[in-house]
Motif scaffolding. Structure first.
Motif, PDB file in Angstrom:
ATOM      1  N   THR A  91       0.808  -1.221   0.000  1.00 49.16           N
ATOM      2  CA  THR A  91       0.000   0.000   0.000  1.00 49.16           C
ATOM      3  C   THR A  91       0.841   1.271   0.000  1.00 49.16           C
ATOM      4  O   THR A  91       0.327   2.350  -0.308  1.00 49.16           O
ATOM      5  CB  THR A  91      -0.902   0.040   1.245  1.00 49.16           C
ATOM      6  N   GLY A  92       2.107   1.152   0.379  1.00 44.49           N
ATOM      7  CA  GLY A  92       2.940   2.334   0.530  1.00 44.49           C
ATOM      8  C   GLY A  92       2.717   3.053   1.846  1.00 44.49           C
ATOM      9  O   GLY A  92       3.340   4.088   2.107  1.00 44.49           O
ATOM     10  N   HIS A  93       1.834   2.510   2.694  1.00 45.24           N
ATOM     11  CA  HIS A  93       1.560   3.155   3.970  1.00 45.24           C
ATOM     12  C   HIS A  93       2.706   2.932   4.953  1.00 45.24           C
ATOM     13  O   HIS A  93       3.392   1.908   4.912  1.00 45.24           O
ATOM     14  CB  HIS A  93       0.259   2.619   4.572  1.00 45.24           C
ATOM     15  N   ARG A  94       2.869   3.907   5.835  1.00 47.12           N
ATOM     16  CA  ARG A  94       3.922   3.853   6.842  1.00 47.12           C
ATOM     17  C   ARG A  94       3.353   3.362   8.164  1.00 47.12           C
ATOM     18  O   ARG A  94       2.268   3.786   8.573  1.00 47.12           O
ATOM     19  CB  ARG A  94       4.523   5.245   7.044  1.00 47.12           C
ATOM     20  N   LEU A  95       4.087   2.496   8.813  1.00 52.98           N
ATOM     21  CA  LEU A  95       3.728   2.042  10.152  1.00 52.98           C
ATOM     22  C   LEU A  95       4.742   2.621  11.122  1.00 52.98           C
ATOM     23  O   LEU A  95       5.941   2.360  11.003  1.00 52.98           O
ATOM     24  CB  LEU A  95       3.722   0.516  10.222  1.00 52.98           C
TER      25      LEU A  95
END
Length: 303
Positions: free
Chosen positions: A235-239
């Protein structure tokens, strides 16, 4: 008689009032210490997400622990500081901050090898680069070093590599503690522990860090400190992980918050609270791996 009764009830009323104030004060202090004030706001934000938005994200509430606080043998005094998934070897690499080591782990948390990091002072972050090399951040020395690890590596000497100076931070002793590779934008993400902030850093044609780090424009991060960062390749999301807040939070590239996970006992399949979560990584199938001081290992999968 009536006056006497009213007069005698006043001390009781005052005591009840004072006790009520004391209970409210204690409740407020406990809420702040346990960060319930942070989480209440996060839960409200999370409830507003649609089912389509949830499917388009990592969606941390759906994760459950499948390996819960496994002890890494022989590392009780080393302090696990960060972890990264290596797609080339399908193993994990973790750094130990107190006694500088790089440790290769299986996906089940079995120790495959333990390599001394000679010349490092306080390695706090590690990330896997596209070519298979590893980038290691030394928080105390404010340096990022790109290293090569192959199956024959038994130790690493910083003199064999070229450390990159990360420059000063707002709090010199709470400096750069988070690192991840951002595949969509072909850059490193660098996190400052306190106050929490994210920066980007490019790699040159030689695969070495180059130029000045750039602060990313994003809303204030809803966490007390920033311990680690990883990027979901799907997704390209950052955690973003916070040990002080006992939180793992999901943001997109614009800084919008999508979901979060509280790292307290009884939540997300955790038997006990993760004592001090310092590192997180995600593999290409969406499995999460976390390490906590002193030497604990966790795996969480979506259910």
């Amino acid at each position: 008689m009536v006056r006497a009764a009213l007069h005698s009830s006043r001390p009781l009323y005052k005591r009840w009032y004072l006790w009520s104030l004391l209970v409210l004060l204690i409740g407020y202090i406990v809420a702040v210490v346990l960060h319930w004030d942070d989480r209440a706001e996060l839960w409200v934000k999370e409830w507003t997400q649609s089912s389509a938005q949830r499917k388009a994200s990592v969606w941390l509430p759906d994760y459950k622990a499948v390996i819960d606080g496994k002890h890494l043998p022989g590392m009780e005094g080393d302090e696990a500081s960060d972890i990264t998934y290596h797609p080339g070897t399908r193993t994990l690499f973790a750094v130990m901050g107190k006694n500088p080591y790089l440790v290769e782990l299986s996906l089940q948390g079995d120790v495959l090898r333990k390599m001394p990091l000679n010349g490092w002072s306080n390695p706090e972050a590690v990330a896997t680069l596209p070519d298979g090399r590893l980038a290691i951040v030394d928080e105390r020395q404010h340096q990022l070093t790109v290293v090569k690890v192959d199956p024959t590596t038994r130790e690493l000497n910083i003199a064999d590599f070229t450390p990159f100076d990360l420059g000063p931070s707002v709090e010199q002793n709470k400096a750069f503690e988070a690192l991840a590779w951002d595949p969509r934008n072909q850059r490193l993400l660098l996190g400052e522990e306190r106050p929490p902030a994210l920066f980007s850093l490019k790699l040159g044609s030689d695969g070495q860090p180059t130029g000045e780090k750039q602060r990313l424009d994003a809303p204030d991060l809803d966490m007390r400190n920033l311990s680690a960062v990883t990027v979901d390749p799907r997704t390209g999301h950052r955690l973003l992980l916070s040990a002080d807040s006992h939180l793992l939070m999901e943001y997109d590239e614009t800084g919008k918050q999508w979901s979060f996970m509280t790292l307290l006992g009884g939540m997300n399949g955790l038997k006990d609270t993760i004592p001090r979560a310092e590192g997180v990584t995600i593999d290409d199938e969406g499995t999460l791996y976390l390490v906590s001081e002193p030497n604990l290992f966790y795996v969480l999968r979506k259910h």
